[in-house]
Write a protein that holds these residues in place. Structure first.
Motif, PDB file in Angstrom:
ATOM      1  N   VAL A 140       0.988  -1.138   0.021  1.00  0.00           N
ATOM      2  CA  VAL A 140       0.128   0.016   0.205  1.00  0.00           C
ATOM      3  C   VAL A 140       0.794   1.151  -0.097  1.00  0.00           C
ATOM      4  N   VAL A 141       0.728   2.116  -0.970  1.00  0.00           N
ATOM      5  CA  VAL A 141       1.706   3.292  -1.047  1.00  0.00           C
ATOM      6  C   VAL A 141       0.878   4.536  -0.928  1.00  0.00           C
ATOM      7  N   ASP A 142       1.257   5.608  -0.136  1.00  0.00           N
ATOM      8  CA  ASP A 142       0.677   6.576   0.139  1.00  0.00           C
ATOM      9  C   ASP A 142       0.821   7.701  -1.066  1.00  0.00           C
ATOM     10  N   LEU A 143      -0.539   8.152  -1.788  1.00  0.00           N
ATOM     11  CA  LEU A 143       0.034   8.706  -3.077  1.00  0.00           C
ATOM     12  C   LEU A 143       0.540  10.006  -3.011  1.00  0.00           C
ATOM     13  N   ARG A 144       0.281  10.564  -1.994  1.00  0.00           N
ATOM     14  CA  ARG A 144       0.936  12.204  -1.816  1.00  0.00           C
ATOM     15  C   ARG A 144       2.398  11.770  -1.459  1.00  0.00           C
ATOM     16  N   GLU A 145       2.927  10.878  -0.984  1.00  0.00           N
ATOM     17  CA  GLU A 145       4.293  10.688  -0.891  1.00  0.00           C
ATOM     18  C   GLU A 145       4.951  10.186  -2.299  1.00  0.00           C
ATOM     19  N   TYR A 146       4.172   9.385  -2.954  1.00  0.00           N
ATOM     20  CA  TYR A 146       4.718   8.869  -4.262  1.00  0.00           C
ATOM     21  C   TYR A 146       4.741  10.242  -5.320  1.00  0.00           C
ATOM     22  N   LYS A 147       3.538  11.028  -5.372  1.00  0.00           N
ATOM     23  CA  LYS A 147       3.541  12.144  -6.161  1.00  0.00           C
ATOM     24  C   LYS A 147       4.780  13.179  -5.847  1.00  0.00           C
ATOM     25  N   ARG A 148       5.056  13.385  -4.668  1.00  0.00           N
ATOM     26  CA  ARG A 148       6.097  14.225  -3.958  1.00  0.00           C
ATOM     27  C   ARG A 148       7.384  13.795  -4.525  1.00  0.00           C
ATOM     28  N   ALA A 149       7.597  12.422  -4.388  1.00  0.00           N
ATOM     29  CA  ALA A 149       9.085  11.719  -4.748  1.00  0.00           C
ATOM     30  C   ALA A 149       9.234  12.102  -6.465  1.00  0.00           C
ATOM     31  N   LYS A 150       8.085  11.734  -7.241  1.00  0.00           N
ATOM     32  CA  LYS A 150       8.132  11.479  -8.429  1.00  0.00           C
ATOM     33  C   LYS A 150       8.213  12.977  -9.045  1.00  0.00           C
ATOM     34  N   ASP A 151       7.574  13.882  -8.687  1.00  0.00           N
ATOM     35  CA  ASP A 151       7.430  15.214  -9.153  1.00  0.00           C
ATOM     36  C   ASP A 151       7.469  16.233  -8.070  1.00  0.00           C
ATOM     37  N   PRO A 152       9.158  16.605  -7.613  1.00  0.00           N
ATOM     38  CA  PRO A 152       9.236  17.353  -6.397  1.00  0.00           C
ATOM     39  C   PRO A 152       8.636  18.871  -6.661  1.00  0.00           C
ATOM     40  N   LEU A 153       8.622  19.662  -5.682  1.00  0.00           N
ATOM     41  CA  LEU A 153       8.156  20.983  -5.493  1.00  0.00           C
ATOM     42  C   LEU A 153       9.352  21.919  -6.412  1.00  0.00           C
ATOM     43  N   PRO A 154       8.917  22.797  -7.023  1.00  0.00           N
ATOM     44  CA  PRO A 154       9.968  23.574  -7.345  1.00  0.00           C
ATOM     45  C   PRO A 154      10.717  24.380  -6.213  1.00  0.00           C
ATOM     46  N   VAL A 155      11.802  25.066  -6.484  1.00  0.00           N
ATOM     47  CA  VAL A 155      12.595  25.855  -5.468  1.00  0.00           C
ATOM     48  C   VAL A 155      11.944  27.249  -5.503  1.00  0.00           C
ATOM     49  N   THR A 156      11.595  27.703  -4.298  1.00  0.00           N
ATOM     50  CA  THR A 156      11.076  29.255  -4.370  1.00  0.00           C
ATOM     51  C   THR A 156      11.778  29.927  -3.387  1.00  0.00           C
ATOM     52  N   PHE A 157      11.695  31.422  -3.764  1.00  0.00           N
ATOM     53  CA  PHE A 157      12.274  32.333  -2.664  1.00  0.00           C
ATOM     54  C   PHE A 157      11.493  32.365  -1.501  1.00  0.00           C
ATOM     55  N   HIS A 158      11.777  32.547  -0.316  1.00  0.00           N
ATOM     56  CA  HIS A 158      10.888  32.706   0.777  1.00  0.00           C
ATOM     57  C   HIS A 158      10.675  34.280   1.118  1.00  0.00           C
ATOM     58  N   ARG A 159       9.761  34.501   1.972  1.00  0.00           N
ATOM     59  CA  ARG A 159       9.323  35.876   1.939  1.00  0.00           C
ATOM     60  C   ARG A 159      10.365  36.813   2.229  1.00  0.00           C
ATOM     61  N   ARG A 160      11.211  36.591   3.071  1.00  0.00           N
ATOM     62  CA  ARG A 160      12.327  37.504   3.686  1.00  0.00           C
ATOM     63  C   ARG A 160      13.324  37.511   2.538  1.00  0.00           C
ATOM     64  N   GLU A 161      13.579  36.606   1.875  1.00  0.00           N
ATOM     65  CA  GLU A 161      14.490  36.585   0.657  1.00  0.00           C
ATOM     66  C   GLU A 161      14.114  37.586  -0.482  1.00  0.00           C
ATOM     67  N   LEU A 162      12.641  37.445  -0.681  1.00  0.00           N
ATOM     68  CA  LEU A 162      12.077  38.489  -1.846  1.00  0.00           C
ATOM     69  C   LEU A 162      11.897  39.649  -1.222  1.00  0.00           C
ATOM     70  N   ASP A 163      11.816  39.868   0.112  1.00  0.00           N
ATOM     71  CA  ASP A 163      12.103  41.391   0.625  1.00  0.00           C
ATOM     72  C   ASP A 163      13.159  42.052   0.484  1.00  0.00           C
ATOM     73  N   ALA A 164      14.328  41.147   0.385  1.00  0.00           N
ATOM     74  CA  ALA A 164      15.738  41.634   0.346  1.00  0.00           C
ATOM     75  C   ALA A 164      15.956  41.932  -1.201  1.00  0.00           C
ATOM     76  N   ILE A 165      15.469  41.226  -1.819  1.00  0.00           N
ATOM     77  CA  ILE A 165      15.681  41.311  -3.445  1.00  0.00           C
ATOM     78  C   ILE A 165      14.975  42.522  -3.903  1.00  0.00           C
ATOM     79  N   LEU A 166      13.418  42.568  -3.438  1.00  0.00           N
ATOM     80  CA  LEU A 166      12.881  43.767  -4.126  1.00  0.00           C
ATOM     81  C   LEU A 166      13.234  44.996  -3.258  1.00  0.00           C
ATOM     82  N   ARG A 167      13.834  44.892  -2.164  1.00  0.00           N
ATOM     83  CA  ARG A 167      14.401  46.284  -1.805  1.00  0.00           C
ATOM     84  C   ARG A 167      15.498  46.972  -2.675  1.00  0.00           C
TER      85      ARG A 167
END
Length: 130
Positions: A20-47
């Motif tokens: 039995v496989v948890d579909l959320r874990e399978y999808k996360r392993a197969k198609d990982p989330l993209p890398v994003t800027f965090h709020r503080r990082e964007l704040d510094a860049i936008l400044r």
């Protein structure tokens, strides 16, 4: 109690060679989330971006979130190549630093572990005027 489902079996146990496989874990392993800027990082860049727009040097930007890295590109005009790219690559965090500033030619201007230190490449040095 026989009519209640066995919750332990439904989550991870095997029966006759099946798993039995948890579909959320399978999808996360197969198609990982993209890398994003965090709020503080964007704040510094936008400044920095806001300051450079105020000085008339930059006019447009684009943000790309990919599997390996996040990129903040700045433009003089939107139809041209980016003047600078500020990249976040978590795979390089332990080695050279996750943050990089790259110019139009592809040369790395500054690289480091902390974004505010890397963004100091955009600070202008004061000059003595006679």
């Amino acid at each position: 109690m026989a009519d209640q489902p066995d919750l332990q079996y439904a989550t991870s146990q095997t029966r006759e060679g099946s798993t039995v496989v948890d579909l959320r874990e399978y999808k996360r392993a197969k198609d990982p989330l993209p890398v994003t800027f965090h709020r503080r990082e964007l704040d510094a860049i936008l400044r920095v971006y806001g300051r450079m727009v105020g000085e008339g040097e930059w006019r447009d930007y684009a943000i790309d979130h990919m599997k390996e890295k996040a990129v903040f590109s700045v433009f003089k005009r939107s139809g041209e190549m980016p003047l600078f790219r500020i990249e976040k690559n978590p795979k390089l965090a332990a080695k050279q630093g996750a943050y990089t500033v790259i110019n139009t030619d592809g040369r790395i201007l500054k690289r480091g572990h902390e974004l505010p230190q890397v963004l100091k490449v955009f600070d202008k040095a004061l000059k003595l005027i006679d």
